[in-house]
Design a protein around this motif. Structure first.
Motif, short mmCIF file in Angstrom:
data_model
loop_
_atom_site.label_atom_id
_atom_site.label_comp_id
_atom_site.label_asym_id
_atom_site.label_seq_id
_atom_site.Cartn_x
_atom_site.Cartn_y
_atom_site.Cartn_z
N ASN A 52 0.85 -1.19 0.00
CA ASN A 52 0.00 0.00 0.00
C ASN A 52 0.88 1.24 0.00
OD1 ASN A 52 -1.62 2.17 0.65
ND2 ASN A 52 -3.07 0.88 1.78
N LEU A 54 0.14 4.22 -0.18
CA LEU A 54 -0.35 5.31 0.65
C LEU A 54 0.30 5.23 2.03
CD1 LEU A 54 -4.16 5.03 -0.15
CD2 LEU A 54 -2.51 6.59 -1.17
N LEU A 58 3.13 7.71 3.56
CA LEU A 58 2.79 8.45 4.77
C LEU A 58 3.91 8.35 5.79
CD1 LEU A 58 0.64 10.08 6.16
CD2 LEU A 58 -0.37 7.96 7.01
N ALA A 117 -1.90 17.71 -2.41
CA ALA A 117 -2.67 16.85 -1.51
C ALA A 117 -2.17 15.41 -1.61
CB ALA A 117 -4.15 16.92 -1.85
N SER A 118 -1.76 15.02 -2.79
CA SER A 118 -1.25 13.67 -2.96
C SER A 118 0.21 13.57 -2.54
CB SER A 118 -1.38 13.23 -4.42
OG SER A 118 -2.72 13.16 -4.78
N ARG A 119 0.73 14.65 -2.04
CA ARG A 119 2.10 14.70 -1.52
C ARG A 119 3.13 14.20 -2.53
NH1 ARG A 119 -0.34 17.57 1.37
NH2 ARG A 119 -0.18 17.75 3.64
N PRO B 51 -4.69 19.48 3.17
CA PRO B 51 -4.91 18.15 3.74
C PRO B 51 -4.01 17.12 3.07
CG PRO B 51 -6.76 18.82 2.36
CD PRO B 51 -5.90 20.01 2.53
N ASN B 52 -3.63 16.14 3.83
CA ASN B 52 -2.80 15.07 3.30
C ASN B 52 -3.71 13.93 2.83
OD1 ASN B 52 -1.18 12.82 2.94
ND2 ASN B 52 0.33 13.55 4.40
N LEU B 53 -3.85 13.88 1.53
CA LEU B 53 -4.74 12.88 0.95
C LEU B 53 -4.28 11.46 1.27
CD1 LEU B 53 -7.24 12.65 -0.88
CD2 LEU B 53 -5.71 12.51 -2.83
N LEU B 54 -2.99 11.29 1.42
CA LEU B 54 -2.46 9.95 1.72
C LEU B 54 -3.05 9.46 3.03
CD1 LEU B 54 1.32 10.58 0.89
CD2 LEU B 54 -0.42 9.57 -0.60
N ALA B 55 -3.02 10.32 4.02
CA ALA B 55 -3.53 9.94 5.33
C ALA B 55 -5.03 9.68 5.28
CB ALA B 55 -3.22 11.03 6.35
N SER B 57 -6.90 8.93 2.71
CA SER B 57 -7.20 7.73 1.94
C SER B 57 -6.93 6.49 2.77
CB SER B 57 -6.34 7.68 0.69
OG SER B 57 -6.54 8.83 -0.09
N LEU B 58 -5.85 6.54 3.50
CA LEU B 58 -5.46 5.37 4.29
C LEU B 58 -6.54 5.02 5.31
CD1 LEU B 58 -3.27 3.32 4.76
CD2 LEU B 58 -2.20 4.91 6.37
#
Lengths: 342, 342
Positions: A52, A54, A58, A117-119, B51-55, B57-58
């Motif tokens: 994963n 993500l 993270l 946002a997707s870092r 916002p951190n989309l990774l977090a 989404s996780l």
DNA sequence: CTGTTAGCGCTTTCAA
DNA sequence: TTGAAAGCGCTAACAG
């Protein structure tokens, strides 16, 4: 609806080991028993385990993903650049997220936000024809996210850039028209906000001046690159009391639109009016007569942008000095400027 | 190098509240004091919080991202489809990750793996010309990730699809050639692995048979869609002892490649040989004579694919019955099949 | 209306 | 060589 995807914990439980061990096995760390490693790998592939990203991103604060934002991709120019970039990025273990701003400033801002946002670890970008404010890129840069511009760059920002020698390309193109006997060369230019427009315009002017030809205001038209406008302005130029005998267009789509108008009017290309474009799109070889144009090394633009990103990704922001790569262009002569050429 | 990006914890600390409250404020939950909400929002925008989309989404097991994999995007066909899909996906709050497999099966597999690693909520795909094994899509489907095929689909998989009526389009095209007097119509077809090839071939054959024309094996050539091969096969067709008086090509790039060969040989289009393509690429209107072709509703293909994804994304796998949308094509007649047409 | 707690899947010390 | 524990940034019960 999604069934739970396989995780390292599933593997760990099944094998009665800890998830740390699974993680180590999966990454081939050194301090790991060959036996357990083998078992883990086997089970992982049997269960079709997929890490994963993500979660990894993270915890690592690194996504191994870069964003690319281009103004359009219906024309093969940007897709080619993207392919060049993808080639080197994927070799370096990065994914590329492609965004298309559709020549809209708002979309561009939204794109950069989404990428942030997707870092993503960095952004390679070419701005829209209407972008005049660069705060969204400035913000990325301030946050320490590498930004590399290509083709349509922002001069004010102190980041790396890859461009082609637009000035030189335009100069060659116009000089070619002059040395083949043209006296009144019009220029259908791009918007002033784009540096490529300004540089190509400068090349045009300097070529005229070098050959002691007048620079006439009414033969220079700056426009916003929308196809319909191109048609209107070309008609306008042809209807001038003293119409031009040659046209240098900011890019190939513009040149091709111009050729259609010219042919429609019953004028002959290049006898009555010569046309030169910029980019060497595949279509320029298809139209008749073939369009004389300035070729850009499209794949290299992408590759170089990728290299410039990779150079800075793992070093300190302060240590990095932005660079600008200038790639060379090449004049491709076809029938639109010289009779009986290909 | 990356400076720590602003998080909800930073905001919470600064305001002496808990991160849950910040989260609630940011999402406009109902049970929240207007005062605190306002303070949070203000600080968030002042700090340029993203916002951190990774977090997210996780924790939500949902990324609000779908992947799109297309075989190429140098031609405007797939980019247009992508734009159509993007239009409806972004309205629905989704991001689209674009992958380009470059007509390589291996790349396609790698793309799907990467998308899976990024935990996309679904995949919209069009397969490469060499894809014969669909396990990678099968795997996604088994994992409960919605897959929607468009254009180049996999028939065996029980998932939703959007296609155009290739059979009908091909039939119309060939019938048009027949009714305008052509007797020996060749077909430069695509590889048998692609259903679109088979369906267009069938349309070709049925049109001939309806008009009681023989189906001649040596006038039908299946090829792998690489440009160089197109050239070779067209030369071969023209050199036949009894050459064709018309050519129906699987797509516009093929038709255009054919036209170049034909013109190069000194033959006249359409007098000596008529040509018809498929797709209505912009280039087909540029070449001379204009290419008669079958237009596909490119944006709608993308839109429909997106709708099909959205329909199934939030319902149970078992409840969903895959659908196949068939969009209509339209014959565009130009000068390559009728003298003096546009 | 708000804080506490647990946990998403993963990596990485630190001990054992 | 392995396990336990902490934590990446966030959301969502569950209390209060």
């Amino acid at each position: 609806m999604k069934r739970h995807q396989v995780t390292i914990i599933d593997i760990a439980k099944e094998l009665n080991i800890s998830k740390s061990t699974v993680s180590r096995a999966l990454h081939g760390h050194q301090d790991i028993n060959e036996q357990t490693k083998k078992k883990v790998l086997e089970l992982a592939s049997r269960l079709d385990y997929q890490p994963n990203l993500l979660a990894t991103s993270l915890v690592m604060s690194k996504s191994y993903t870069v964003g690319m934002v281009v103004p359009e991709f219906l024309t093969p120019f940007f897709p080619s650049v993207i392919m060049g970039a993808q080639e080197v990025m994927s070799k370096a273990g990065y994914n590329v997220m492609i965004c298309q701003s559709n020549e809209s400033y708002e979309m561009e801002v939204a794109n950069t936000k989404a990428l942030l946002a997707s870092r993503v670890d960095g952004i390679l970008a070419s701005v829209t024809r209407e972008t005049r404010n660069f705060d969204h890129f400035q913000a990325l840069h301030r946050k320490g996210i590498p930004v590399v511009f290509f083709n349509r760059v922002c001069e004010e920002l102190e980041v790396s850039k890859v461009i082609v020698d637009d000035y030189e390309g335009a100069f060659m193109a116009v000089e070619h028209l002059i040395t083949t006997g043209r006296k009144r060369i019009a220029h259908l230019a791009g918007p002033d906000s784009l540096i490529i427009s300004r540089r190509r315009l400068k090349g045009y002017i300097d070529a005229l001046q070098k050959h002691i030809l007048p620079v006439e205001e009414d033969l220079i038209i700056q426009y916003d690159l929308t196809p319909e406008k191109a048609t209107i302005y070309v008609k306008h130029l042809l209807d001038l009391p003293n119409p031009p005998d040659a046209l240098f267009a900011i890019n190939d789509p513009t040149a091709i639109a111009a050729m259609l108008v010219i042919k429609d009017k019953g004028l002959r290309i290049p006898q009555d009016i010569a046309v030169v474009g910029f980019s060497n799109d595949p279509a320029s070889a298809l139209i008749e007569p073939g369009l004389t144009t300035v070729a850009q090394p499209v794949f290299d633009i992408g590759r170089e942008a990728a290299y410039l990103f990779l150079e800075q990704v793992d070093i300190d922001l302060e240590e990095y000095k932005p660079q600008t790569k200038v790639l060379q262009t090449k004049l491709i002569v076809r029938g639109s400027s010289i009779p009986h050429a290909v």
